[in-house]
Design a protein around this motif. Structure first.
Motif, PDB file in Angstrom:
ATOM      1  N   TRP A  60     -26.400 -18.573 106.366  1.00  0.00           N
ATOM      2  CA  TRP A  60     -25.791 -17.363 106.923  1.00  0.00           C
ATOM      3  C   TRP A  60     -26.536 -16.154 106.373  1.00  0.00           C
ATOM      4  CZ3 TRP A  60     -20.221 -15.270 105.558  1.00  0.00           C
ATOM      5  CH2 TRP A  60     -19.922 -14.212 106.440  1.00  0.00           C
ATOM      6  N   VAL A  61     -26.414 -15.923 105.081  1.00  0.00           N
ATOM      7  CA  VAL A  61     -27.177 -14.846 104.462  1.00  0.00           C
ATOM      8  C   VAL A  61     -27.999 -15.455 103.336  1.00  0.00           C
ATOM      9  CG1 VAL A  61     -27.074 -12.597 103.369  1.00  0.00           C
ATOM     10  CG2 VAL A  61     -25.307 -13.258 104.989  1.00  0.00           C
ATOM     11  N   GLY A  62     -29.249 -15.737 103.650  1.00  0.00           N
ATOM     12  CA  GLY A  62     -30.092 -16.422 102.681  1.00  0.00           C
ATOM     13  C   GLY A  62     -30.226 -15.657 101.375  1.00  0.00           C
ATOM     14  N   GLY A  63     -30.315 -14.323 101.471  1.00  0.00           N
ATOM     15  CA  GLY A  63     -30.532 -13.511 100.284  1.00  0.00           C
ATOM     16  C   GLY A  63     -29.403 -13.595  99.274  1.00  0.00           C
ATOM     17  N   LEU A  64     -28.227 -14.019  99.718  1.00  0.00           N
ATOM     18  CA  LEU A  64     -27.091 -14.128  98.796  1.00  0.00           C
ATOM     19  C   LEU A  64     -26.684 -15.586  98.593  1.00  0.00           C
ATOM     20  CD1 LEU A  64     -24.844 -11.243 100.197  1.00  0.00           C
ATOM     21  CD2 LEU A  64     -26.005 -11.255  98.011  1.00  0.00           C
ATOM     22  N   LEU A  66     -25.586 -17.383 100.737  1.00  0.00           N
ATOM     23  CA  LEU A  66     -24.399 -17.655 101.545  1.00  0.00           C
ATOM     24  C   LEU A  66     -24.797 -18.631 102.635  1.00  0.00           C
ATOM     25  CD1 LEU A  66     -22.556 -14.306 102.298  1.00  0.00           C
ATOM     26  CD2 LEU A  66     -21.689 -16.309 101.108  1.00  0.00           C
ATOM     27  N   TRP A 129     -19.683 -21.001  98.079  1.00  0.00           N
ATOM     28  CA  TRP A 129     -19.336 -19.950  99.051  1.00  0.00           C
ATOM     29  C   TRP A 129     -18.721 -20.539 100.290  1.00  0.00           C
ATOM     30  CZ3 TRP A 129     -18.510 -16.759  95.887  1.00  0.00           C
ATOM     31  CH2 TRP A 129     -19.411 -16.289  94.945  1.00  0.00           C
ATOM     32  N   ILE A 133     -15.110 -19.408 101.623  1.00  0.00           N
ATOM     33  CA  ILE A 133     -14.862 -18.904 102.981  1.00  0.00           C
ATOM     34  C   ILE A 133     -13.669 -19.619 103.600  1.00  0.00           C
ATOM     35  CG2 ILE A 133     -15.805 -18.866 105.318  1.00  0.00           C
ATOM     36  CD1 ILE A 133     -18.582 -18.467 103.969  1.00  0.00           C
TER      37      ILE A 133
END
Lengths: 749, 494
Positions: A60-64, A66, A129, A133
């Protein structure tokens, strides 16, 4: 595959919502139950085929980090079986539970299915994560389901309480997971290493508290009895079989990471043992059959938390076994209460009588499930309780004594409240009028209750499901449930518990038949309302509506911000004035400004301000800017004229101010003046770059073709600024016209 | 490219002029305004595409060098914020057209043109590379928003407009002082040159400048204790106007702060900013809890959420700045949508008071859903963009070992959730106290309002879904701001 299954659930939610206006509640429930049924069948097939782990992942959000990372292992399959299997049965049951003409069918069905989807997502999660969620999604869907009958104010309070406790717990869990992920350097649950140190302790405490809110551990349990305001299918599904197990599951999967953290065991045991005892005592105090079960759930969850806190192989195995057995018998008992409620119109045990003969199938189911709950053979609950007692034998020292006494006492009370429940609901008494049977309600309850007995018969298969799941968590958990443990110490303890519990139980069947004051819930509500009141008070103080105070705060803040400039102040380079005339002008400006601050009439204030402006334009003249001075004079004149016209509509005098308030404002003004002066002096004295005068001159004359540099700046170099300011003026004109167009508002009164 | 950048500012102004010229023809006027705003919004997406693939674009207005003239700079940060800002205004204008035909006070013909001026100001504020032009842009925004706030001439509006305009004008004055300090200290007001020269200043002067502009931009952004103008004025305006204000105005303040303080390297102010951020979050969240009106609750949330962006900035780390930018991008549309839904509630219930409404979920499930999604997002619950944004700033804080602010941020999240629950229970559940539906609007106008809201909700969902790429872009933008050299080179070279 797991994504496809989740997709089925979501498609189901979409269809239920889309068809919500056309179909009644029963077809909608049937539609809603399809996805859980498919999921349950899939889990059974996987269990029989014995296929190996499978993972899937969507970033979903690679940088975090996630991501939606799922792993279907033995534990996940066991949980899927419970979540989807019981889910499908609950949907069927709900068809019988609701009358054909009940409204809100699509809302209910969609929320229930949404919950089901969140729960399978949660049990498959292999990233902290992903787990979080779905964890939060279960809180939200639970809120919607608890508040289903929201015309009732007490339901609203219960829904709010449940959401706030689990929601706040979710935030605590979020903090715990952040620390855990940072320490472990991974977000993948199955790869979490054992962590330690202070951070490990902090993470363990936060995760435990988060789990305790969800799994209704004392003192966070207060939301669970209130959540019984939900329709019974919801209570059976969310608040006994699945959602409240989320905390237990969380502790199970994070347990290995906290294996070396002492606080995890200590605090976990504190939560677990307290809840086990307090929940069981609570169950004995209730007169509402549904609340007896709810308090019993708190107690049973406490036992599971206790075992997971111990974390030994045997204890983990026992915890998973109990989780399995509990889901079956507790869901069955809730479904039975729901049927009793629908067919007799009451759940109070002192108003029920003769149901053993008028509802024989339900009585049989209740007897089976109740025996399993009490831990009596020949049922699955017995084998799980045996495993739990067995695991206590491996402990030593004070821990063994404390835990054994706690679990023993809790088990005795469990036997007692089970008897109280079964005999309270089905025991003798003046016969209650019973409405006709609804088969769709009876069958799911009977199915779940008899599974406890069938499981005992085919214990080998149950072991094949439970053992690998426990081994996933703890390699040392390679044990089996025993049909007949032999004459061991735990078996002796079991018999003793049953005997004492039975004696106690028969003593309290008809005692405490009222519903006691829900003190814990009151306290929680009072706490929430207290926050609201405190918020009102604080806001009233801060946002009081007085513009002069706001402005004073602003000026004071700006003056404070300018303090660093004072460090750069170098007085040696400063001169008082370049020309003597400046001193005169400055004195005039100062006097007018001071007068403006002290004058009492509005007109006087306007005039003194005009004098200040005139003085400033004098300074402009001294520094060779006659055009600026002219502009300034014009502006001042117009402003004063405007004031004079406008003041005709206002009071002549300023409102009186107290002495302290005047002093404050005076101090802030002086500080502000000093700050700005110091800032300008210090900035000019320490400059690292000069104004580009040569560039401006060359640009204006050579490129702009004008000898008046200021004009070229305004109309060419910075034409965009000029355009902007022109638009500003035009807009002001529009605003004035608009207000002039409005007829004066009527004076309210 | 320079055409596009010019267009996003000129198109709204042309639309505003056309709107005034056509003021007597409602339909033509509305179409002209929407077209102008639409062109600007489309152009802004083109700019984002161009900047994301080809890097920062610089225009020297009139061809003047940065030492004497004005530059417009579309770096990635600007290019990310611009399309979201302009899309919000467009959607709100569509909603407002629906609402204007039914429930509007005096001077309905002015709302469109004023929005055009506001748009031009917002675009200028985002794109300018010049501190004084930023001041002009703030003036454009202030004056157009003030007239928007008061143009219906209702008593409460004019009264609260007073607080609004006086405090903001005071902040403008402080801004001018700040420009003077900066010009005296560095001899330039070009932001790129300032990024070069301010770090060379004495620590005291540098910090003084940083702190002064913290107050200036902080007033615009409504941080503690400078936010007082906001909760008094926002709820009195027509909901659509408030939707624009809430989505954009304070955000332009925090945008300017992120740009200025990061480019000029004001890291030492970090601790102060974090304390102020915590106070802003808590005071805003408590303020929201104290209200019993949808619009007032939402107004206080604006303040509380600014705290999170300030927290990301105040960490002065790559992850923190990324979080602040991401939070900004998430927050603008979500906040706007919530106010639009507030407008729908008012339209259906005839009031936005919690005590006088109830049971709307059963009667209008679509409105309930359109409220629930952004509300959960704002409260920071997954799987919505608010969760990603909050996780980004909080995990950045934990990386920097700033545990205190992380705890405050989480606690403020719980308070926000409680106040959202308050709205949900008050408006959507329970029973309707007086049963009276508001005077029903013509169905097709309601359809326009509902459609615009639905589109905006879809937009927020798209941001949630695309959070990954948006995070990556925010990270790139944050790195560009933090290293400053790239920005300086792009502006000063050639």
């Amino acid at each position: 595959m797991v994504l496809v299954l989740l997709g089925f659930h979501l498609a189901g939610v979409g269809m239920v919502l889309a068809l919500g206006r056309r179909l009644g509640i029963r077809p909608l429930l049937a539609l809603g139950g399809t996805a859980p049924a498919i999921s349950a069948v899939w889990a059974v097939v996987q269990l029989i085929a014995g296929s190996s782990d499978r993972t899937s992942m969507v970033t979903w959000v690679g940088g975090l980090d996630l991501e939606l990372r799922f792993k279907v292992d033995s534990l996940a399959l066991l949980m899927t079986l419970l979540v989807s299997g019981i889910g499908a049965l609950v949907f069927i049951y709900a068809i019988g539970y609701f009358n054909r003409d009940t409204t809100g069918g699509s809302r209910f069905s969609a929320s229930l299915l949404g919950f089901s989807a969140s729960m399978v997502g949660l049990v498959w999660a292999d990233s902290v994560w992903t787990l979080f969620i779905f964890w939060e999604l279960t809180s939200v869907t639970s809120f919607l389901l608890v508040g289903h009958k929201n015309q009732d104010p007490s339901v609203l309070a219960a829904a709010r309480r449940a959401l706030m406790i689990t929601g706040a717990g979710g935030l605590i869990l979020l903090a715990g997971l952040l620390v855990l992920a940072q320490q472990a350097n991974t977000t993948i649950i199955s790869e979490l290493p054992a962590i330690g140190g202070t951070s490990g302790t902090i993470a363990a405490i936060l995760v435990l508290v988060g789990a305790a809110t969800k799994s209704a551990q004392v003192p966070f349990h207060v939301w669970l009895p209130g959540a019984m305001a939900a329709p019974t299918p919801v209570s059976a599904y969310l608040h006994s079989a699945t959602m409240v197990k989320a905390g237990v599951l969380l502790l199970a999967v994070t347990g290995p990471a906290f294996a070396n953290v002492e606080a995890f065991t200590t605090l976990g045991l504190a939560f677990g043992l307290t809840s086990m005892l307090w929940g069981a005592v609570g169950a004995l105090r209730q007169g509402d059959a549904k609340l007896i079960l709810a308090w019993g759930t708190i107690s049973q969850l406490g036992l599971m938390v206790t075992l997971l806190a111990l974390g030994t192989g045997k204890a983990v195995f026992a915890a998973i076994s109990l989780l399995f057995a509990h889901a079956l018998f507790k869901a069955a008992l809730f479904l039975i209460v729901g049927e009793v409620d629908v067919r007799t119109g009451t759940r109070q045990i002192d108003q029920l009588g003769g149901l053993a003969s008028s509802m024989p199938l339900s009585f049989a189911a209740a007897a089976l499930a109740g025996l399993s709950m009490a831990g009596a053979p020949p049922l699955l609950g017995f084998t799980a309780k045996e495993a739990a007692l067995e695991s206590l034998a491996t402990l030593d020292g004070v821990q063994q004594i404390v835990v054994s006494v706690g679990v023993g006492a809790g088990s005795v009370l469990t036997v007692a409240y089970t008897l109280r429940f079964v005999f309270g609901v089905f025991g003798p008494g003046p016969p209650t009028v019973v409405a006709p049977r609804r088969w769709l309600m009876t069958i799911p309850a009977l199915t779940l209750a008899s599974l406890g007995f069938v499981g005992y018969l085919v214990l080998g298969w149950v072991n094949d499901i439970v053992r690998p799941a426990a081994v996933e968590l703890n390699a040392a958990a390679d044990y089996s449930l025993l049909r007949w443990p032999g004459l061991t110490a735990p078996f002796g303890a079991s018999l003793g518990i049953l005997a004492v519990g039975t004696a106690l139980g028969f003593g309290v069947i008809r005692r405490n038949v009222g519903t006691p004051e829900p003190k814990g819930a009151r306290t929680a509500d009072a706490l929430l309302d207290g926050v609201l009141v405190a918020a009102s008070r604080a806001t009233g103080r801060i946002q009081h509506g007085s513009l002069p105070v706001y402005l004073t705060v602003m000026a004071a803040t700006a003056s404070l911000a300018a303090l660093p400039f004072f460090t750069g102040l170098d007085t040696s380079g400063l001169v008082l004035a370049n020309q003597p005339l400046e001193m005169v002008l400055a004195a005039a400006i100062l006097v007018s400004a001071t007068a403006g601050a002290f004058v009492g009439s509005r007109l006087g204030a306007a005039l003194t301000l005009g004098a200040v402006g005139t003085g400033v334009s004098g300074l402009f003249v001294l520094y060779g800017a006659p055009d600026l001075a002219l502009t300034q004079l014009l502006v001042e004149t117009i402003v004063v004229v405007g004031f004079v016209i406008g003041l005709g509509h206002l009071a002549q005098q300023f409102p009186a101010a107290s002495g302290g308030w005047r002093l404050t404002r005076l101090a802030v003004s002086v500080l502000g003046g000093l700050s700005v002066t110091a800032a300008l002096a210090a900035a000019a004295a320490n400059s690292v770059g000069q104004a580009p005068l040569a560039d401006l001159k060359a640009g204006a004359v050579d490129e702009g073709g004008g000898n008046n540099i200021v004009n070229v700046i305004l109309t060419d170099m910075r034409a965009l600024d000029t355009l902007g300011e022109v638009v500003v003026l035009a807009t002001v004109a529009l605003g004035i016209l608009a207000l002039a167009n409005v007829r004066p508002p009527e004076v309210p009164g | 490219m320079s055409f596009l950048i010019a267009m996003v500012m000129i198109a709204p102004l042309v639309a505003a002029s056309a709107g005034i010229l056509l003021r007597r023809r409602a339909r033509t006027r509305d179409i002209a305004t929407m077209a102008g705003l639409g062109v600007a919004a489309l152009g802004s997406f083109a700019i984002l595409f161009e900047v994301a693939s080809n890097g920062t674009q610089v225009i020297r207005v009139g061809g003047w060098s940065p030492t004497v003239g004005i530059v417009l700079v579309a770096d990635l940060f600007a290019a990310l914020v611009l399309p979201i800002a302009l899309s919000i205004i467009l959607i709100v204008e569509v909603f407002a057209v629906g609402q204007r035909r039914t429930a509007w006070g005096a001077n309905p013909e002015l709302a469109g043109p004023l929005l055009g001026v506001l748009t031009a100001g917002v675009a200028l504020a985002i794109l300018t590379g010049d501190l004084f032009t930023l001041f002009v842009a703030f003036e454009l925004i202030l004056v157009s928003s003030y007239v928007l706030l008061t143009h219906q001439g209702k008593r409460g509006q004019i009264r609260s407009g007073m607080t609004y305009v006086v405090m903001n004008l005071f902040a403008s004055t402080l801004f001018l002082f700040g420009v003077a300090f900066v010009y005296a200290a560095t001899g330039t007001i070009n932001i790129a040159l300032l990024a070069e020269r301010i770090p060379e200043l004495d620590a005291g002067i540098r910090l003084g400048i940083g702190a002064w502009f913290f107050v200036v931009f902080g007033t615009k952004a409504a941080i503690f204790p400078l936010f007082s103008w906001l909760p008094d004025s926002y709820p009195t305006a027509p909901t659509t106007i408030t939707a624009v204000f809430a989505g954009l105005l304070t955000k332009i303040g925090i945008y300017a702060m992120i740009r200025f303080h990061t480019l000029t390297g004001m890291d030492e102010l970090g601790p102060v900013m974090l304390v102020v951020a915590g106070l802003t979050m808590v005071v805003g969240a408590l303020g929201a809890l104290a209200q019993s009106d949808v619009k007032r609750i939402l107004s206080f949330h604006v303040i509380s959420q600014i705290g999170y962006m300030l927290m990301g900035l105040g960490l002065f780390s790559a992850a923190g700045t990324t979080g602040a930018i991401l939070f900004l991008l998430h927050h603008m549309p979500v906040k706007t949508v919530l106010f639009l839904v507030g407008g729908l509630i008012e339209n259906h219930e005839g009031t936005s008071s919690l005590d006088r409404s109830g049971g709307l979920a059963a009667r209008r499930p679509l409105i309930a859903a359109m409220f629930a999604i952004p509300a959960l997002s704002l409260a920071g619950l997954p799987p919505f963009s608010g969760f990603v944004a909050k996780l980004a700033v909080i995990s950045a804080a934990i990386d920097e070992a700033s545990i205190g602010i992380a705890v405050v941020a989480l606690a403020a999240g719980a308070l926000t959730l409680l106040s959202m629950t308050k709205i949900w229970i008050g408006v959507f559940w329970g029973t309707d106290a007086d049963q009276a539906e508001a005077t029903p609007a013509a169905p097709n106008n309601r359809r326009l309002m509902t459609g615009a809201t639905a589109l905006a909700v879809a937009g927020t969902l798209a941001i949630s879904l695309l959070a990954g790429p948006i995070f990556d872009l925010s990270q790139r933008a944050a790195n560009e701001l933090r290293s400053a050299d790239l920005y300086i080179d792009e502006v000063t070279s050639r």
